[in-house]
Design a protein around this motif. Structure first.
Motif, short mmCIF file in Angstrom:
data_model
loop_
_atom_site.label_atom_id
_atom_site.label_comp_id
_atom_site.label_asym_id
_atom_site.label_seq_id
_atom_site.Cartn_x
_atom_site.Cartn_y
_atom_site.Cartn_z
N SER A 67 -7.02 -6.27 -6.08
CA SER A 67 -6.79 -6.02 -7.50
C SER A 67 -5.61 -6.84 -7.98
N TYR A 68 -5.08 -7.66 -7.08
CA TYR A 68 -3.84 -8.37 -7.44
C TYR A 68 -4.00 -9.85 -7.72
N ASP A 69 -5.08 -10.45 -7.21
CA ASP A 69 -5.32 -11.89 -7.42
C ASP A 69 -4.09 -12.75 -7.15
N SER A 102 -0.15 1.32 -9.09
CA SER A 102 -0.83 1.76 -10.32
C SER A 102 -1.74 2.97 -10.03
N GLY A 103 -2.24 3.05 -8.79
CA GLY A 103 -3.18 4.11 -8.43
C GLY A 103 -4.63 3.66 -8.55
N ASN A 104 -4.85 2.46 -9.08
CA ASN A 104 -6.23 2.00 -9.31
C ASN A 104 -7.03 1.91 -8.01
N ASP A 128 4.91 5.31 -1.73
CA ASP A 128 4.46 5.67 -3.07
C ASP A 128 5.49 5.18 -4.08
N LYS A 129 4.99 4.43 -5.09
CA LYS A 129 5.85 4.00 -6.20
C LYS A 129 5.37 4.73 -7.46
N PRO A 130 5.79 5.99 -7.66
CA PRO A 130 5.23 6.81 -8.75
C PRO A 130 5.54 6.27 -10.14
P1 5GP Z 1 -2.50 -0.09 -6.83
O1 5GP Z 1 -3.98 -0.30 -6.92
O2 5GP Z 1 -2.07 1.32 -6.55
O3 5GP Z 1 -1.79 -0.67 -8.04
O4 5GP Z 1 -1.97 -1.03 -5.69
C1 5GP Z 1 -2.26 -0.89 -4.41
C2 5GP Z 1 -2.10 -2.21 -3.69
O5 5GP Z 1 -1.21 -3.09 -4.36
C3 5GP Z 1 -1.46 -2.00 -2.34
O6 5GP Z 1 -2.43 -1.72 -1.38
C4 5GP Z 1 -0.76 -3.33 -2.11
O7 5GP Z 1 -1.65 -4.23 -1.50
C5 5GP Z 1 -0.40 -3.82 -3.47
N1 5GP Z 1 1.01 -3.54 -3.79
C6 5GP Z 1 1.48 -2.63 -4.67
N2 5GP Z 1 2.82 -2.62 -4.69
C7 5GP Z 1 3.21 -3.54 -3.79
C8 5GP Z 1 4.51 -3.97 -3.32
O8 5GP Z 1 5.59 -3.52 -3.73
N3 5GP Z 1 4.50 -4.93 -2.36
C9 5GP Z 1 3.35 -5.48 -1.86
N4 5GP Z 1 3.49 -6.42 -0.92
N5 5GP Z 1 2.13 -5.09 -2.27
C10 5GP Z 1 2.06 -4.12 -3.22
#
Ligand code: 5GP
Length: 174
Positions: A67-69, A102-104, A128-130
């Motif tokens: 989800s990060y591209d 984000s929780g996505n 967890d980054k709430p």
């Molecule tokens: P979400 O879908 O909850 O936004 O993100 C989950 C995914 O984003 C994680 O599995 C991880 O791969 C990536 N991610 C989110 N925050 C970080 C961070 O602080 N550092 C890194 N390296 N990846 C992150």
């Protein structure tokens, strides 16, 4: 410009907390087995350590999502890049994530495994980054809650670097 890594969670603290999570999961699933779904690549170090600390029978399989591209901000749309090899139908699935931001990703995966006929679906995340949550997701087991900082190490990368660090750190640019 050089990158410096500041230690946020040292190796010993991670090991101790993962052992506690393993104990808790072993108690909660006493008499049952668990099917760990490790989300590649970030959760791989955590999932392997956690699996070693679980005393009920464990099946482990791997899946990759994106989800990060390549950036540091979630695009919001989760895609499956690699699916499981094994069938989760009728299993006590525990989705193993490195970090919930984000929780996505966990929101998408939780629904996916319910749709696939898992007996039960729970989630465990190392971090967890709430502060950055966009969707409300119930996470059953959390290692550490951390502030809104981009972290690396213990499986987590920055441009594919730093996954091998044995601790969690924050990238600081000089
Ligand atoms: P979400 O879908 O909850 O936004 O993100 C989950 C995914 O984003 C994680 O599995 C991880 O791969 C990536 N991610 C989110 N925050 C970080 C961070 O602080 N550092 C890194 N390296 N990846 C992150």
């Amino acid at each position: 410009m050089s990158e410096n890594i500041r230690v946020l969670l040292p190796e010993e603290e991670l090991a101790a907390r993962i052992a506690e999570l393993g104990d808790q999961i072993s108690k909660d699933y006493e008499g049952e087995s668990v099917f760990l779904v490790c989300i590649l690549k970030g959760a791989s170090f955590f999932a392997c350590e956690l699996a070693k600390r679980i005393t009920v029978p464990v099946i482990i399989d791997f899946m990759a999502t994106s989800s990060y591209d390549g950036g540091t901000v979630s695009s919001g749309v989760v895609k499956i890049k690699k699916d499981l090899d094994l069938d989760p139908t009728g299993q006590n699935v525990i989705i193993v994530e490195d970090i919930i931001d984000s929780g996505n990703t966990l929101n998408f995966l939780g629904q996916l495994f319910k749709d696939r006929g898992a007996k039960s679906v729970r989630m465990v995340t190392m971090l967890d980054k709430p502060d950055r949550r966009e969707v409300d997701v119930h996470v059953d087991y959390t290692g550490f809650t951390i502030p809104d900082q981009f972290v690396v190490g213990y499986g987590l990368d920055y441009d594919q670097k730093y996954r091998n660090l044995p601790y969690i750190g924050v990238v600081e640019l000089d």
